[in-house]
Design an enzyme around this catalytic site. Structure first.
Site, PDB file in Angstrom:
ATOM      1  N   HIS A   8       0.845  -1.200   0.000  1.00  0.00           N
ATOM      2  CA  HIS A   8       0.000   0.000   0.000  1.00  0.00           C
ATOM      3  C   HIS A   8       0.875   1.243   0.000  1.00  0.00           C
ATOM      4  O   HIS A   8       1.240   1.774   1.065  1.00  0.00           O
ATOM      5  CB  HIS A   8      -0.939   0.000   1.212  1.00  0.00           C
ATOM      6  CG  HIS A   8      -1.992   1.071   1.164  1.00  0.00           C
ATOM      7  ND1 HIS A   8      -3.343   0.820   1.315  1.00  0.00           N
ATOM      8  CD2 HIS A   8      -1.895   2.408   0.963  1.00  0.00           C
ATOM      9  CE1 HIS A   8      -4.024   1.957   1.224  1.00  0.00           C
ATOM     10  NE2 HIS A   8      -3.158   2.950   1.015  1.00  0.00           N
ATOM     11  N   HIS A 188      -9.726   1.210  -0.575  1.00  0.00           N
ATOM     12  CA  HIS A 188      -9.571   2.008   0.641  1.00  0.00           C
ATOM     13  C   HIS A 188     -10.929   2.052   1.350  1.00  0.00           C
ATOM     14  O   HIS A 188     -11.928   2.456   0.756  1.00  0.00           O
ATOM     15  CB  HIS A 188      -9.192   3.453   0.307  1.00  0.00           C
ATOM     16  CG  HIS A 188      -7.745   3.657  -0.025  1.00  0.00           C
ATOM     17  ND1 HIS A 188      -7.124   3.036  -1.073  1.00  0.00           N
ATOM     18  CD2 HIS A 188      -6.800   4.440   0.557  1.00  0.00           C
ATOM     19  CE1 HIS A 188      -5.853   3.427  -1.121  1.00  0.00           C
ATOM     20  NE2 HIS A 188      -5.630   4.278  -0.144  1.00  0.00           N
ATOM     21  N   GLU A 191     -11.002   4.215   6.743  1.00  0.00           N
ATOM     22  CA  GLU A 191      -9.919   5.162   7.053  1.00  0.00           C
ATOM     23  C   GLU A 191     -10.567   6.426   7.618  1.00  0.00           C
ATOM     24  O   GLU A 191     -10.544   6.644   8.827  1.00  0.00           O
ATOM     25  CB  GLU A 191      -9.100   5.481   5.786  1.00  0.00           C
ATOM     26  CG  GLU A 191      -7.943   6.455   6.031  1.00  0.00           C
ATOM     27  CD  GLU A 191      -7.305   6.975   4.741  1.00  0.00           C
ATOM     28  OE1 GLU A 191      -7.939   6.936   3.677  1.00  0.00           O
ATOM     29  OE2 GLU A 191      -6.159   7.479   4.830  1.00  0.00           O
TER      30      GLU A 191
HETATM   31  N1  ADE Z   1      -4.772   8.671  -2.058  1.00  0.00           N
HETATM   32  C1  ADE Z   1      -3.518   8.774  -1.626  1.00  0.00           C
HETATM   33  N2  ADE Z   1      -3.440   8.515  -0.296  1.00  0.00           N
HETATM   34  C2  ADE Z   1      -4.701   8.226   0.113  1.00  0.00           C
HETATM   35  C3  ADE Z   1      -5.289   7.887   1.349  1.00  0.00           C
HETATM   36  N3  ADE Z   1      -4.559   7.757   2.472  1.00  0.00           N
HETATM   37  N4  ADE Z   1      -6.604   7.691   1.394  1.00  0.00           N
HETATM   38  C4  ADE Z   1      -7.349   7.804   0.281  1.00  0.00           C
HETATM   39  N5  ADE Z   1      -6.847   8.119  -0.907  1.00  0.00           N
HETATM   40  C5  ADE Z   1      -5.532   8.326  -1.001  1.00  0.00           C
HETATM   41 ZN    ZN Z   2      -3.677   4.893   0.533  1.00  0.00          ZN
END
Ligand code: ADE
Ligand code: ZN
Length: 319
Positions: A8, A188, A191
């Site tokens: 990642h 993703h 988060e």
């Molecule tokens: N693009 C680059 N880094 C990211 C992240 N941490 N979360 C979502 N999109 C991203």
């Molecule tokens: Zn990312």
């Protein structure tokens, strides 16, 4: 040095400020004002201004060769920290906007990967990544382009961007197409949005991995489900702390996820933006050597490289 692997890391998010300046100069481009703070670090203050800052660093890029230099430079640095394998998130949106064809872009990236392999022994692979806030149509078009011009180093499909926009189910046709054609899939989730985002991702998308996914720790039933299914989390503690998801590494849920039996990996995400590196993630994880070695093995097992490559890498890290 403990052998490491990473699945990642965003291509343009890996550009250190110094390289951004060099590329811009070489291309006769002027970087946007306020890209850097007074210390010369990338300036941003929250997740959305980070995404904006990410877009602005991309203005240093102009030619296919620039993409070669970016991936080469990242792989070289990761190899110096003990990495044997890196899977890089690469978005065809950037080269397309610059008028660089998908094929020339991939050839440039492959050149960087081959050069780094020859010089440092590190293996690199590419995950084609769509940008969530640009919507499902762009995502599906991206998968179609990926299928039309297959490349041996392109091993998977993923999605980053603003997690609050659209829902995983909107991207199901794009993911289905990638998955049915043999590409590994990740997304993703969990988060900036909570566990419901991870539930939706594992319900609606054919993914074996989740980018971040750390907010799953807020929901014991979800951790149990991830452990039961063997879903692997691409955990990036430095990124999470920098973006303010957790006040410090001590409050980060990495250890709780491990204790719940969830398969985790350690990654750097966008290292210079978050003042981290893959080596720092291993050093600061608060895990012993045996646990770190297990994480490196999980990373290779969860990677989307072909089986022979995974077997060779596993032998290399635990002979
Ligand atoms: N693009 C680059 N880094 C990211 C992240 N941490 N979360 C979502 N999109 C991203
Ligand atoms: Zn990312």
């Amino acid at each position: 040095m403990i052998p490491k692997a990473e699945i990642h890391c965003h291509l343009e998010g890996s550009i250190p400020p110094k390289l951004a300046v060099e590329l811009a100069e070489r291309n006769g481009l002027i970087l946007p004002p306020n890209l850097f703070d007074e210390k010369g670090h990338y300036a941003w203050k929250d997740f959305w201004s980070f995404l904006d800052s990410y877009d602005r660093v991309c203005t240093a890029l102009k030619k296919a060769r620039d993409f070669r230099d970016v991936i080469y430079s990242y792989l070289a640095g990761a190899a110096r920290e003990g990495a044997v394998y890196v899977e890089m998130f690469c978005s065809p949106e950037r080269p397309a906007a610059l008028g660089i064809s998908y094929t020339s872009w991939l050839e440039a990236l492959a050149q960087g990967i081959d050069d780094a392999r020859r010089e440092f022994g590190i293996v690199g692979r590419i995950i084609i990544i769509c940008i969530r806030h640009l919507g499902p149509e762009r995502a599906e078009a991206m998968v179609r382009a990926m299928l039309a011009e297959p490349h041996p180093y392109v091993v998977g499909f993923g999605m980053g961007g603003d997690e609050a926009k659209f829902a995983p189910v909107d991207f199901a046709p794009a993911y289905r197409l990638a998955h049915d054609n043999g590409y590994g899939c990740t997304v993703h989730a969990g988060e900036v949005v909570g566990p419901e985002s991870v539930w939706a991702a594992i319900r609606d998308l054919p993914v074996t991995r989740i980018g971040h996914g750390v907010r799953s720790a807020d929901d014991p039933a979800l951790m149990e489900e991830l452990a039961r299914r063997g879903v692997v989390l691409e955990v990036c503690p430095g990124s999470n702390v920098a973006l303010g998801l957790y006040p410090d590494r001590a409050s980060h849920p990495l250890h709780r996820l491990i204790a719940a039996g969830v398969r985790v990996t350690l990654n750097s995400d966008d290292p210079p933006f978050f003042h981290t590196t893959l080596g720092a993630e291993y050093d600061l994880a608060g895990l012993d050597e045996g646990q770190l070695a297990a994480i490196a093995r999980t990373t290779i097992e969860a990677s989307f490289a072909d089986e022979a490559t995974r077997r060779q890498l596993l032998e290399r890290i635990s002979p």
